[in-house]
Design a protein around this motif. Structure first.
Motif, mmCIF file in Angstrom:
data_model
loop_
_atom_site.group_PDB
_atom_site.id
_atom_site.type_symbol
_atom_site.label_atom_id
_atom_site.label_comp_id
_atom_site.label_asym_id
_atom_site.label_seq_id
_atom_site.Cartn_x
_atom_site.Cartn_y
_atom_site.Cartn_z
ATOM 1 N N HIS A 56 0.859 -1.184 0.000
ATOM 2 C CA HIS A 56 0.000 0.000 0.000
ATOM 3 C C HIS A 56 0.896 1.235 0.000
ATOM 4 N N TYR A 57 0.410 2.310 -0.596
ATOM 5 C CA TYR A 57 1.160 3.562 -0.570
ATOM 6 C C TYR A 57 0.179 4.721 -0.596
ATOM 7 N N LYS A 58 0.623 5.832 0.010
ATOM 8 C CA LYS A 58 -0.181 7.053 0.034
ATOM 9 C C LYS A 58 0.725 8.218 0.392
ATOM 10 N N ALA A 59 0.174 9.428 0.301
ATOM 11 C CA ALA A 59 0.899 10.627 0.709
ATOM 12 C C ALA A 59 0.780 10.769 2.220
ATOM 13 N N SER A 60 1.783 11.366 2.825
ATOM 14 C CA SER A 60 1.714 11.631 4.261
ATOM 15 C C SER A 60 0.615 12.662 4.527
ATOM 16 N N PRO A 61 0.160 12.775 5.763
ATOM 17 C CA PRO A 61 -0.915 13.742 6.060
ATOM 18 C C PRO A 61 -0.598 15.174 5.637
ATOM 19 N N ASP A 62 0.676 15.577 5.698
ATOM 20 C CA ASP A 62 1.017 16.944 5.286
ATOM 21 C C ASP A 62 1.313 17.041 3.782
ATOM 22 N N GLY A 63 1.272 15.917 3.058
ATOM 23 C CA GLY A 63 1.485 15.925 1.614
ATOM 24 C C GLY A 63 2.915 16.129 1.184
ATOM 25 N N LYS A 64 3.871 15.923 2.097
ATOM 26 C CA LYS A 64 5.277 16.156 1.772
ATOM 27 C C LYS A 64 6.089 14.871 1.624
ATOM 28 N N ALA A 65 5.468 13.711 1.833
ATOM 29 C CA ALA A 65 6.233 12.473 1.814
ATOM 30 C C ALA A 65 5.411 11.326 1.234
ATOM 31 N N LEU A 66 6.116 10.340 0.739
ATOM 32 C CA LEU A 66 5.520 9.104 0.248
ATOM 33 C C LEU A 66 5.583 8.078 1.374
ATOM 34 N N MET A 67 4.467 7.453 1.667
ATOM 35 C CA MET A 67 4.414 6.408 2.687
ATOM 36 C C MET A 67 4.122 5.086 1.977
ATOM 37 N N VAL A 68 5.030 4.116 2.117
ATOM 38 C CA VAL A 68 4.870 2.809 1.484
ATOM 39 C C VAL A 68 4.824 1.767 2.586
ATOM 40 N N ALA A 69 3.851 0.870 2.496
ATOM 41 C CA ALA A 69 3.704 -0.192 3.493
ATOM 42 C C ALA A 69 3.714 -1.544 2.794
ATOM 43 N N VAL A 70 4.420 -2.499 3.399
ATOM 44 C CA VAL A 70 4.446 -3.878 2.929
ATOM 45 C C VAL A 70 3.820 -4.728 4.016
ATOM 46 N N ILE A 71 2.854 -5.550 3.626
ATOM 47 C CA ILE A 71 2.250 -6.478 4.573
ATOM 48 C C ILE A 71 2.758 -7.864 4.219
ATOM 49 N N HIS A 72 3.452 -8.465 5.169
ATOM 50 C CA HIS A 72 4.067 -9.784 5.008
ATOM 51 C C HIS A 72 2.981 -10.853 5.025
ATOM 52 N N LEU A 73 3.288 -12.036 4.502
ATOM 53 C CA LEU A 73 2.320 -13.135 4.484
ATOM 54 C C LEU A 73 1.833 -13.507 5.884
ATOM 55 N N ASP A 74 2.707 -13.360 6.885
ATOM 56 C CA ASP A 74 2.298 -13.723 8.249
ATOM 57 C C ASP A 74 1.576 -12.584 8.969
ATOM 58 N N GLY A 75 1.274 -11.484 8.255
ATOM 59 C CA GLY A 75 0.502 -10.400 8.838
ATOM 60 C C GLY A 75 1.338 -9.249 9.387
ATOM 61 N N ARG A 76 2.643 -9.410 9.447
ATOM 62 C CA ARG A 76 3.471 -8.296 9.936
ATOM 63 C C ARG A 76 3.399 -7.136 8.949
ATOM 64 N N PHE A 77 3.523 -5.924 9.475
ATOM 65 C CA PHE A 77 3.334 -4.695 8.722
ATOM 66 C C PHE A 77 4.624 -3.883 8.805
ATOM 67 N N TYR A 78 5.159 -3.465 7.655
ATOM 68 C CA TYR A 78 6.380 -2.657 7.608
ATOM 69 C C TYR A 78 6.090 -1.405 6.788
ATOM 70 N N GLU A 79 6.633 -0.277 7.255
ATOM 71 C CA GLU A 79 6.362 0.985 6.582
ATOM 72 C C GLU A 79 7.644 1.797 6.447
ATOM 73 N N CYS A 80 7.748 2.519 5.347
ATOM 74 C CA CYS A 80 8.874 3.422 5.126
ATOM 75 C C CYS A 80 8.315 4.740 4.594
ATOM 76 N N VAL A 81 8.849 5.843 5.098
ATOM 77 C CA VAL A 81 8.398 7.174 4.691
ATOM 78 C C VAL A 81 9.581 7.889 4.048
ATOM 79 N N VAL A 82 9.367 8.396 2.826
ATOM 80 C CA VAL A 82 10.415 9.099 2.080
ATOM 81 C C VAL A 82 9.901 10.497 1.748
ATOM 82 N N GLU A 83 10.659 11.510 2.154
ATOM 83 C CA GLU A 83 10.266 12.890 1.880
ATOM 84 C C GLU A 83 10.437 13.206 0.400
ATOM 85 N N ALA A 84 9.479 13.924 -0.162
ATOM 86 C CA ALA A 84 9.525 14.321 -1.569
ATOM 87 C C ALA A 84 9.913 15.793 -1.656
ATOM 88 N N ARG A 85 11.095 16.043 -2.155
ATOM 89 C CA ARG A 85 11.547 17.422 -2.366
ATOM 90 C C ARG A 85 12.075 17.522 -3.771
#
Length: 151
Positions: free
Chosen positions: A99-128
């Motif tokens: 899954h991916y979306k913009a951060s609440p302030d619209g300044k970053a990309l938020m990407v989430a990976v959901i593993h097969l066992d249900g674990r959730f990982y997220e990384c936020v990258v600022e867009a400049r």
């Protein structure tokens, strides 16, 4: 100051490399045997077929979003997050969804990976600059559509 005894005289200079003395000189040109392995040496097996040619890297589109601290990479092998120098890789067979979306302030990309066992990982990258975020959305959608056409 005390006087030291004089040094003994140095030996006469020794001749350098030159022809060997007559008693050691070769009588004729040396005869060399043909190059053969010694009888006790084991035969060398041929190289393994996998070692002869390295597998080519998978070919396909890739996506890269990077800022000062974090990065998201999506390519043929899967998804990788780098966060403050630490890297975690997810290969396609172990990913349940992305899954991916913009951060609440619209300044970053938020990407989430959901593993097969249900674990959730997220990384936020600022867009400049900020318009880069829209470019990332288009590229990421296209690359994910290539590797995960069903979502």
């Amino acid at each position: 100051m005390t006087e030291q005894p004089p040094l003994p005289p140095s030996p006469p200079p020794v001749p350098g490399f030159g022809p060997p003395p007559p008693q050691y000189a070769p009588q004729s040109a040396p005869q060399y045997a043909p190059a053969q392995p010694p009888p006790y040496a084991a035969p060398v097996p041929p190289p393994h077929p996998a070692a002869q040619s390295a597998p080519a890297a998978p070919v396909g589109p890739d996506f890269l979003a990077v800022d000062k601290r974090n990065a998201v990479v999506v390519d043929a092998s899967g998804v990788a997050f780098e966060m403050s120098g630490l890297t975690i890789e997810f290969h396609w067979p172990e990913i349940s969804s992305i899954h991916y979306k913009a951060s609440p302030d619209g300044k970053a990309l938020m990407v989430a990976v959901i593993h097969l066992d249900g674990r959730f990982y997220e990384c936020v990258v600022e867009a400049r600059p900020r318009p880069r975020l829209q470019e990332w959305f288009q590229q990421l959608a296209w690359v994910l559509g290539h590797y995960r056409p069903m979502g």
